[in-house]
Design an enzyme around this catalytic site. Sequence first.
Site, PDB file in Angstrom:
ATOM      1  N   LYS A   1       0.861  -1.188   0.000  1.00 13.99           N
ATOM      2  CA  LYS A   1       0.000   0.000   0.000  1.00 13.99           C
ATOM      3  C   LYS A   1       0.895   1.235   0.000  1.00 13.99           C
ATOM      4  CE  LYS A   1      -3.983   1.814   2.655  1.00 13.99           C
ATOM      5  NZ  LYS A   1      -4.808   1.601   3.855  1.00 13.99           N
TER       6      LYS A   1
ATOM      7  N   SER B   1      -9.716   1.356   2.757  1.00 14.40           N
ATOM      8  CA  SER B   1      -8.897   2.153   1.872  1.00 14.40           C
ATOM      9  C   SER B   1      -7.799   1.376   1.153  1.00 14.40           C
ATOM     10  CB  SER B   1      -8.257   3.285   2.670  1.00 14.40           C
ATOM     11  OG  SER B   1      -7.376   2.761   3.645  1.00 14.40           O
TER      12      SER B   1
ATOM     13  N   SER C   1      -9.761  -0.950   6.971  1.00 15.55           N
ATOM     14  CA  SER C   1      -9.190  -0.797   5.625  1.00 15.55           C
ATOM     15  C   SER C   1      -8.436  -1.985   5.073  1.00 15.55           C
ATOM     16  CB  SER C   1      -8.281   0.425   5.577  1.00 15.55           C
ATOM     17  OG  SER C   1      -9.063   1.562   5.417  1.00 15.55           O
TER      18      SER C   1
HETATM   19  N1  GLN Z   1     -13.024   3.428   6.088  1.00 19.67           N
HETATM   20  C1  GLN Z   1     -12.544   3.917   7.362  1.00 19.67           C
HETATM   21  C2  GLN Z   1     -12.288   5.395   7.262  1.00 19.67           C
HETATM   22  O1  GLN Z   1     -12.621   5.951   6.291  1.00 19.67           O
HETATM   23  C3  GLN Z   1     -11.320   3.164   7.754  1.00 19.67           C
HETATM   24  C4  GLN Z   1     -10.100   3.625   7.077  1.00 19.67           C
HETATM   25  C5  GLN Z   1      -8.922   2.811   7.427  1.00 19.67           C
HETATM   26  O2  GLN Z   1      -9.030   1.769   8.069  1.00 19.67           O
HETATM   27  N2  GLN Z   1      -7.779   3.329   7.068  1.00 19.67           N
HETATM   28  O3  GLN Z   1     -11.769   6.000   8.143  1.00 19.67           O
END
Ligand code: GLN
Length: 477
Positions: A72, A147, A171
């Site tokens: 990532k 994400s 994420s």
């Molecule tokens: N979808 C969640 C957010 O928008 C989690 C994001 C993540 O785990 N980095 O914060």
Amino acid sequence: MLASEIVQNVKRKQISPSEITEEYLRRVEKHNPRLRAFLRVNPRAAEEAGEVQARVSSGEDLPLAGVPVALKDNLCTQGLETTCASKILETFVPPYSATVVDRLCKAGAIVLGKTNLDEFAMGSSTEHSAFGPTKNPWDLTRVPGGSSGGSAAAVAADLASVALGSDTGGSVRQPASFCGVYGFKPTYGRVSRYGLVAFASSLDQIGPFSRSIQDLALLMDVIGGFDPRDSTSLEAAPRFREALREKQAGLTIGIVKESMEAGNTRGVVAALENFRLTLAKEHVRFVEVSIPSLQYALAAYYLVATSEASSNLARYDGTLFGLRVKGEDTTDTMRKTREAGFGPEVKRRILMGTFALSSGYYDAYYGKALKARSKLKADFEHAFAQADLLLTPTSPFPAFKLGDKLNDPLSMYLSDIDTVAINLAGLPALSIPAGFEDGLPVGVQLIGRPLHDERIFSLAKLFEDASSGQFLRVAQG
Ligand code: GLN
């Protein structure tokens, strides 16, 4: 190819790290323009494969010899751009690598490239990337989740054997569920965060993606363990592969009542039921448990996460890293840089977090969120008095259409309903591929007590074996 197969074949000299790397680079070249899982390929990949080959030839025993891994793009890679899918870091080249990256390379893995994400890991669909969205390899009209959508899509389509992502509120797990692969969020502190670009430091954990539980264990044994460079790192040594060999008899899984009540699609309900029936045949006991404070998790998460983000992202001011848009004076330079460099979702979060921390509102918002966080932890402890592990969906639904939730932040936030509580409580949790709904993958989530990460893997192995790995297929998108 599975990582475990690659390692074996390299050991038996049936294939060389260079041949594997070339094959994967070809696959990326062919399929990535359509999927946009990778933001960039590592230009040194072939060279690094040659170096690993030399180490193998000299007799080194490398646990990940020749395994192509995708990272990532919020994991620092020395000499290779790390952008967090943000314009503000578009030109940033880190002077050092994250601990996990160093450990992977030492173990013989090949960094294939950096994968797409929601800008600064803020989002649930990878549509908030400044460089365009990733597509779900099971259905190109749908999101891969987020994400860490790029990493999940790369592994699902076998553009990388395995990958790493980061999980602040889901994420790793949610995109794993949307793409039909395993995705694991370790106990807070079991994997070093050194070199992971911070979003919300008390919630962030790095986690792996794979298409077999064996591969996931292989990765965890390499990236896990104490790191003096992360002050929240735990001493516990990883023993994931060992755990896969242990027979787990007489375990009890608690089905979390609140996550089953409403809103799950029929495919999600069916996957949970199939998971339960399959393991019941293996003498796993199921009971119902309750986490009453789960209803506050989403609100608490979006206050804690945005508050921490507003502080962490203050460092992007046009003076230290990446983009600088020159203004009339320092303040004007900061303003112009941030205006041009951050996307709308990141701006929204910085505003929300700054507001929640402001002196007049601190007690009402941030303070309250911390209280809810303590309550959640206590509720989980209570549930773990009745069960060894807990079961919930990973997400209430399979992958949604591109564009569906992009202009409705609240409905986007709601897709994290089953994952955020785990980060607030610091627990380990795994998304396990467990079904399909109209051709789209569906995952279920197994949650453990702090430091019981390995036990989750044992149970996942039991399910993988009992279901003959039938939910683990390469996506042909
Ligand atoms: N979808 C969640 C957010 O928008 C989690 C994001 C993540 O785990 N980095 O914060």
